[in-house]
Design an enzyme around this catalytic site. Structure first.
Site, PDB file in Angstrom:
ATOM      1  N   THR A 100      -6.490  -8.150  10.921  1.00  0.00           N
ATOM      2  CA  THR A 100      -5.318  -9.031  10.037  1.00  0.00           C
ATOM      3  C   THR A 100      -4.922  -7.842   8.952  1.00  0.00           C
ATOM      4  OG1 THR A 100      -6.296 -10.822  10.588  1.00  0.00           O
ATOM      5  CG2 THR A 100      -4.578 -10.780   9.074  1.00  0.00           C
ATOM      6  N   LYS A 104       0.045 -14.290  12.491  1.00  0.00           N
ATOM      7  CA  LYS A 104      -1.257 -14.471  12.019  1.00  0.00           C
ATOM      8  C   LYS A 104      -1.454 -14.820  10.716  1.00  0.00           C
ATOM      9  CE  LYS A 104      -5.747 -14.054  11.941  1.00  0.00           C
ATOM     10  NZ  LYS A 104      -6.712 -15.073  12.371  1.00  0.00           N
ATOM     11  N   LYS A 126      -8.102 -12.165   1.390  1.00  0.00           N
ATOM     12  CA  LYS A 126      -7.243 -10.877   1.873  1.00  0.00           C
ATOM     13  C   LYS A 126      -6.185 -11.552   2.757  1.00  0.00           C
ATOM     14  CE  LYS A 126      -8.082  -9.362   5.668  1.00  0.00           C
ATOM     15  NZ  LYS A 126      -8.105  -9.149   7.095  1.00  0.00           N
TER      16      LYS A 126
END
Ligand code: NAD
Length: 293
Positions: A93, A168, A243
């Site tokens: 990701t 995502k 993150k």
């Protein structure tokens, strides 16, 4: 058969690479952590001492790395100028902007890169039940599909380069908020005198149901495979969740999308990480909330 290189044999990569081996592919893998190399070696991956040896002659290079910086570093150091005709499949990701920039950089090297981030956690990686959300040219996605299907239950072409990352980020934004909600509810339910298992059985069949509750319950007991049963070890680290939330908030800011709950969730996970628990699974947010209760 064309060799597949797999870089990043951590919580996710270990199970994913092992499933490719089980499906009969020749998998050469690398991770800088010796314990990760040993674990993958035991599962049949041909581990190498450096990334260059894993990549040499590979038809496909899969990456499952912590950040955009680590993917960029691997591409620039070990792939660009050294590999021809290979398909680069990044399952990490890393955000929309970074994925698009890397795909453009790959194209300038006569390589094709697609973004194929996943959902399903370490258990999904181990069991081969991940959902892949894929961004890139249709032909490249179809080239990757047979390999991705060996690691997942769904491979969905989301759109052009970066679209997999977009899906995502939006998925994890929901998950981050859901986990805070489930944790708050479980704490309050306990304080109201409800038995945790009884509350779980009710909520799992009611409108409060979510993946965070039924597959990843932050209270030990109801979901034996959840990280809460092993002191929040392994799983999906708070640092990685933070993150992802920050990447989503950057995009939301750029596109003026209102995300007040995401910002509040990010502040909570940041506080959990700041006290030294960034390596714990993100469901450890319940411990943080319990201590504030
Ligand atoms: P992890 O930290 O367990 O594994 C990452 C691995 O990459 C580590 O073993 C690290 O040593 C290795 N690495 C770092 N630099 C490297 C390099 N240059 N070459 C080869 N290996 C290198 O992280 P993870 O939980 O497996 O997550 C990996 C990615 O997948 C992240 O981008 C994360 O956001 C995403 N993701 C994780 C989950 C989850 O539940 N853990 C779920 C979906 C997506």
């Amino acid at each position: 058969m064309t060799a597949v290189a797999f870089l990043g044999l951590g919580n996710m990569g270990e199970g994913m690479a092992a499933n490719l081996v089980r499906a009969g592919l020749c998998v050469r893998g690398f991770d800088p952590v010796p314990a990760a190399r040993a674990a993958s070696n035991a599962l049949g991956v041909e581990v190498t001492r450096d990334p260059a040896s894993a990549i040499e002659g590979a038809g496909m290079v899969l990456t499952m790395l912590p950040s955009a910086a680590s993917v960029r570093d691997v591409y620039e150091t070990s792939i660009f100028g050294k590999l021809r005709g290979a398909l680069l499949i990044d399952c990490s990701t890393i955000g929309v902007t970074a994925a698009r920039a890397l795909a453009a950089a790959a194209e300038s090297q006569n390589l094709t890169m697609i973004d194929a981030p996943v959902s399903g956690g370490a258990a999904g990686a181990r069991d081969g039940t991940l959902t892949f959300m894929v961004g890139g040219e249709a032909a490249a996605v179809e080239r990757a599909r047979p390999v991705l299907e060996k690691m997942g239950k769904a491979v969905i072409h989301a759109g052009a380069s970066g679209a997999g990352q977009a899906a995502k980020l939006c998925n994890n934004l929901m998950l981050a908020i859901d986990m805070v909600g489930v944790s708050e509810a479980c704490i309050l339910a306990q304080r109201l005198g409800l038995d945790t298992q009884v509350f779980f059985d009710i909520a799992a069949r009611s409108s409060g149901q979510s993946w965070a509750l039924t597959s990843y319950c932050p209270v030990p007991g109801p979901v034996p495979a959840a990280p809460s049963n092993r002191d929040f070890a392994g799983g999906f680290s708070t640092d990685l969740m933070l993150k992802d939330l920050r990447l989503a908030l950057e995009e939301a800011d750029r596109l003026a999308a209102a995300t007040p709950l995401s910002a509040a969730a990010a502040a909570l996970y940041a506080a959990l990480a700041a006290r030294g628990d960034g390596g714990k699974d993100f469901s450890a947010i319940i411990e943080f909330l319990q201590q504030r209760s």
